[in-house]
Design a protein around this motif. Sequence first.
Motif, PDB file in Angstrom:
ATOM      1  N   ILE A 147       0.868  -1.452   0.482  1.00  0.00           N
ATOM      2  CA  ILE A 147      -0.372   0.094  -0.461  1.00  0.00           C
ATOM      3  C   ILE A 147       0.940   1.295  -0.209  1.00  0.00           C
ATOM      4  O   ILE A 147       0.606   2.059  -1.081  1.00  0.00           O
ATOM      5  N   LEU A 148       1.771   0.708   0.713  1.00  0.00           N
ATOM      6  CA  LEU A 148       2.830   2.550   0.935  1.00  0.00           C
ATOM      7  C   LEU A 148       3.613   2.718  -0.807  1.00  0.00           C
ATOM      8  O   LEU A 148       3.568   3.647  -1.195  1.00  0.00           O
ATOM      9  N   MET A 149       4.044   1.367  -1.005  1.00  0.00           N
ATOM     10  CA  MET A 149       4.455   1.906  -2.746  1.00  0.00           C
ATOM     11  C   MET A 149       3.441   2.474  -3.562  1.00  0.00           C
ATOM     12  O   MET A 149       3.419   2.910  -4.424  1.00  0.00           O
ATOM     13  N   ALA A 150       2.169   1.718  -3.571  1.00  0.00           N
ATOM     14  CA  ALA A 150       1.042   1.971  -3.989  1.00  0.00           C
ATOM     15  C   ALA A 150       0.613   3.731  -3.866  1.00  0.00           C
ATOM     16  O   ALA A 150      -0.126   4.531  -4.968  1.00  0.00           O
ATOM     17  N   ILE A 151       1.090   4.329  -2.344  1.00  0.00           N
ATOM     18  CA  ILE A 151       0.900   5.669  -2.250  1.00  0.00           C
ATOM     19  C   ILE A 151       2.112   6.243  -3.050  1.00  0.00           C
ATOM     20  O   ILE A 151       1.721   6.880  -4.272  1.00  0.00           O
ATOM     21  N   LEU A 152       3.119   6.168  -3.266  1.00  0.00           N
ATOM     22  CA  LEU A 152       4.092   6.455  -3.872  1.00  0.00           C
ATOM     23  C   LEU A 152       4.172   6.910  -5.703  1.00  0.00           C
ATOM     24  O   LEU A 152       3.965   7.795  -6.217  1.00  0.00           O
ATOM     25  N   ARG A 153       3.412   5.223  -6.003  1.00  0.00           N
ATOM     26  CA  ARG A 153       2.766   5.895  -7.609  1.00  0.00           C
ATOM     27  C   ARG A 153       2.198   6.210  -7.899  1.00  0.00           C
ATOM     28  O   ARG A 153       2.418   7.044  -8.429  1.00  0.00           O
TER      29      ARG A 153
END
Lengths: 135, 71
Positions: free
Chosen positions: A60-66
Amino acid sequence: MTQPKGFRTANKRYMRIFVPMMALYCVAISVALTFIDLDTASTGVRMGAAVAIALPLIAILMAILRLVRETDEYTRMRQLQALSEGGVMLTGAIFILGFLERFNVIPDIPLFLFGPGFFFFYGLAHLRQSLGKTV
Amino acid sequence: MENNIRALRAERGWSQQQLADLLDVSRQSVNAIETGKYDPSLPLAFAIARLFERHIEEIFDDGRSVAKAAE
């Protein structure tokens, strides 16, 4: 670097990760808390459970960055402001609580609480933006 | 920077959400630009101008004329 994809596309791509990962997180933590006895389970089982719970959150954190990279320019600006404000507030809280712990004013605080703590401050930063407040 | 996007939008009977969908930005972006809280980047300003079939200078005004800039 990922090219901006427009607000709608960026949001759809984000939700395609967020919804299943949040569901996976809820299932993982429910199963772990229900079926794993921390006193008797092996180290491998406990480690596997910890990783199974943490991995969806990292996704989810990686998705926020994307999302930040792909969304429209104004939303990107607000997300970056909220992320940086949230990070600064969390770091401030860590300093305060850390020194209070070191001087034995308060008991030890579990490290993992700073994860939800970051999302709390991130949400608070968004709320401040909505109210028109800036640092 | 001032702009007349709200008036141009009203001429066409578009809501902020409809304009946001046409530009593929968030409704909050449209609101922020209209109220002057946010100045769009050049590509977005060009996209807005093309959508309304106007020149950029007819939509956005930074309060400085070309004559004054030349002085």
